[in-house]
Motif scaffolding. Sequence first.
Motif, PDB file in Angstrom:
ATOM      1  N   GLY A   4      -6.659 -36.644 -91.019  1.00 58.22           N
ATOM      2  CA  GLY A   4      -7.554 -37.103 -92.062  1.00 58.22           C
ATOM      3  C   GLY A   4      -8.264 -38.396 -91.744  1.00 58.22           C
ATOM      4  O   GLY A   4      -8.111 -38.976 -90.669  1.00 58.22           O
ATOM      5  N   LYS A   5      -9.055 -38.827 -92.713  1.00 59.65           N
ATOM      6  CA  LYS A   5      -9.783 -40.096 -92.626  1.00 59.65           C
ATOM      7  C   LYS A   5      -9.565 -40.825 -93.943  1.00 59.65           C
ATOM      8  O   LYS A   5      -9.411 -40.199 -94.987  1.00 59.65           O
ATOM      9  N   ILE A   6      -9.599 -42.156 -93.878  1.00 61.07           N
ATOM     10  CA  ILE A   6      -9.501 -42.963 -95.079  1.00 61.07           C
ATOM     11  C   ILE A   6     -10.625 -43.982 -95.072  1.00 61.07           C
ATOM     12  O   ILE A   6     -10.969 -44.523 -94.017  1.00 61.07           O
ATOM     13  N   SER A   7     -11.217 -44.205 -96.223  1.00 63.70           N
ATOM     14  CA  SER A   7     -12.298 -45.185 -96.333  1.00 63.70           C
ATOM     15  C   SER A   7     -12.109 -45.976 -97.616  1.00 63.70           C
ATOM     16  O   SER A   7     -11.361 -45.576 -98.509  1.00 63.70           O
ATOM     17  N   VAL A   8     -12.805 -47.105 -97.687  1.00 66.06           N
ATOM     18  CA  VAL A   8     -12.678 -47.971 -98.852  1.00 66.06           C
ATOM     19  C   VAL A   8     -14.049 -48.471 -99.282  1.00 66.06           C
ATOM     20  O   VAL A   8     -14.916 -48.729 -98.437  1.00 66.06           O
ATOM     21  N   LYS A   9     -14.251 -48.554-100.590  1.00 74.33           N
ATOM     22  CA  LYS A   9     -15.440 -49.169-101.187  1.00 74.33           C
ATOM     23  C   LYS A   9     -14.931 -50.107-102.266  1.00 74.33           C
ATOM     24  O   LYS A   9     -13.986 -49.771-102.994  1.00 74.33           O
ATOM     25  N   SER A  10     -15.549 -51.266-102.362  1.00 76.79           N
ATOM     26  CA  SER A  10     -15.081 -52.222-103.349  1.00 76.79           C
ATOM     27  C   SER A  10     -16.187 -53.168-103.768  1.00 76.79           C
ATOM     28  O   SER A  10     -17.087 -53.473-102.976  1.00 76.79           O
ATOM     29  N   LYS A  11     -16.091 -53.614-105.017  1.00 76.60           N
ATOM     30  CA  LYS A  11     -16.989 -54.639-105.542  1.00 76.60           C
ATOM     31  C   LYS A  11     -16.127 -55.686-106.222  1.00 76.60           C
ATOM     32  O   LYS A  11     -15.380 -55.355-107.160  1.00 76.60           O
ATOM     33  N   PRO A  12     -16.195 -56.925-105.755  1.00 78.42           N
ATOM     34  CA  PRO A  12     -15.408 -57.966-106.404  1.00 78.42           C
ATOM     35  C   PRO A  12     -15.675 -58.023-107.909  1.00 78.42           C
ATOM     36  O   PRO A  12     -16.810 -57.925-108.351  1.00 78.42           O
ATOM     37  N   GLY A  13     -14.599 -58.112-108.661  1.00 81.14           N
ATOM     38  CA  GLY A  13     -14.697 -58.164-110.107  1.00 81.14           C
ATOM     39  C   GLY A  13     -14.830 -56.809-110.787  1.00 81.14           C
ATOM     40  O   GLY A  13     -14.774 -56.711-112.004  1.00 81.14           O
ATOM     41  N   GLN A  14     -15.003 -55.734-109.986  1.00 80.75           N
ATOM     42  CA  GLN A  14     -15.207 -54.404-110.573  1.00 80.75           C
ATOM     43  C   GLN A  14     -14.162 -53.388-110.154  1.00 80.75           C
ATOM     44  O   GLN A  14     -13.929 -52.424-110.853  1.00 80.75           O
ATOM     45  N   GLY A  15     -13.577 -53.558-108.980  1.00 85.12           N
ATOM     46  CA  GLY A  15     -12.545 -52.621-108.552  1.00 85.12           C
ATOM     47  C   GLY A  15     -12.751 -52.084-107.151  1.00 85.12           C
ATOM     48  O   GLY A  15     -13.697 -52.448-106.457  1.00 85.12           O
ATOM     49  N   THR A  16     -11.836 -51.207-106.791  1.00 79.03           N
ATOM     50  CA  THR A  16     -11.776 -50.664-105.436  1.00 79.03           C
ATOM     51  C   THR A  16     -11.493 -49.174-105.491  1.00 79.03           C
ATOM     52  O   THR A  16     -10.758 -48.707-106.348  1.00 79.03           O
ATOM     53  N   ALA A  17     -12.059 -48.439-104.536  1.00 76.45           N
ATOM     54  CA  ALA A  17     -11.788 -47.006-104.402  1.00 76.45           C
ATOM     55  C   ALA A  17     -11.442 -46.689-102.952  1.00 76.45           C
ATOM     56  O   ALA A  17     -12.192 -47.036-102.038  1.00 76.45           O
ATOM     57  N   PHE A  18     -10.292 -46.076-102.758  1.00 75.24           N
ATOM     58  CA  PHE A  18      -9.895 -45.570-101.445  1.00 75.24           C
ATOM     59  C   PHE A  18     -10.051 -44.060-101.480  1.00 75.24           C
ATOM     60  O   PHE A  18      -9.601 -43.402-102.421  1.00 75.24           O
ATOM     61  N   THR A  19     -10.702 -43.509-100.468  1.00 76.34           N
ATOM     62  CA  THR A  19     -10.900 -42.074-100.372  1.00 76.34           C
ATOM     63  C   THR A  19     -10.219 -41.539 -99.126  1.00 76.34           C
ATOM     64  O   THR A  19     -10.446 -42.053 -98.020  1.00 76.34           O
ATOM     65  N   LEU A  20      -9.409 -40.534 -99.308  1.00 80.11           N
ATOM     66  CA  LEU A  20      -8.746 -39.832 -98.206  1.00 80.11           C
ATOM     67  C   LEU A  20      -9.426 -38.484 -98.067  1.00 80.11           C
ATOM     68  O   LEU A  20      -9.650 -37.797 -99.080  1.00 80.11           O
ATOM     69  N   GLU A  21      -9.735 -38.103 -96.860  1.00 84.19           N
ATOM     70  CA  GLU A  21     -10.405 -36.825 -96.621  1.00 84.19           C
ATOM     71  C   GLU A  21      -9.654 -36.050 -95.557  1.00 84.19           C
ATOM     72  O   GLU A  21      -9.364 -36.566 -94.472  1.00 84.19           O
ATOM     73  N   PHE A  22      -9.321 -34.797 -95.892  1.00 80.18           N
ATOM     74  CA  PHE A  22      -8.601 -33.926 -94.973  1.00 80.18           C
ATOM     75  C   PHE A  22      -9.384 -32.629 -94.810  1.00 80.18           C
ATOM     76  O   PHE A  22      -9.810 -32.031 -95.803  1.00 80.18           O
ATOM     77  N   LYS A  23      -9.530 -32.179 -93.572  1.00 80.23           N
ATOM     78  CA  LYS A  23     -10.204 -30.901 -93.321  1.00 80.23           C
ATOM     79  C   LYS A  23      -9.291 -29.768 -93.761  1.00 80.23           C
ATOM     80  O   LYS A  23      -8.074 -29.850 -93.645  1.00 80.23           O
ATOM     81  N   THR A  24      -9.908 -28.704 -94.303  1.00 76.64           N
ATOM     82  CA  THR A  24      -9.131 -27.563 -94.743  1.00 76.64           C
ATOM     83  C   THR A  24      -9.188 -26.459 -93.720  1.00 76.64           C
ATOM     84  O   THR A  24     -10.002 -26.435 -92.854  1.00 76.64           O
TER      85      THR A  24
END
Length: 96
Positions: free
Chosen positions: A76-96
């Motif tokens: 898989g792959k993992i990525s992150v997006k974030s905005k200070p004061g607003q939060g964070t999102a981590f996304t995990l992606e796996f091929k099927t």
Amino acid sequence: NLTLNACEAMKEKGGELIFSASQEKKAVKITAQDTGCGIPAENLAKVFEPFFTTKDKKGMGLGLYITKQLVERNGGKISVKSKPGQGTAFTLEFKT
């Protein structure tokens, strides 16, 4: 680890942690998104590096590094997006 980090990020003000999953083309995506303090832009590129921490003596800086290693060892792959004061999102992606 993603859950614990999100809870720590929301410790002061409270907030929400939302897990979602979707299938897109030939991949499954799982996202953990919190409404915590967010990650400053200058730290985003470092969050998966071993021993990088912003928790002073409370953290060793290995949680996200180990998480990334486990995700990648399972194809898989993992990525992150974030905005200070607003939060964070981590996304995990796996091929099927």
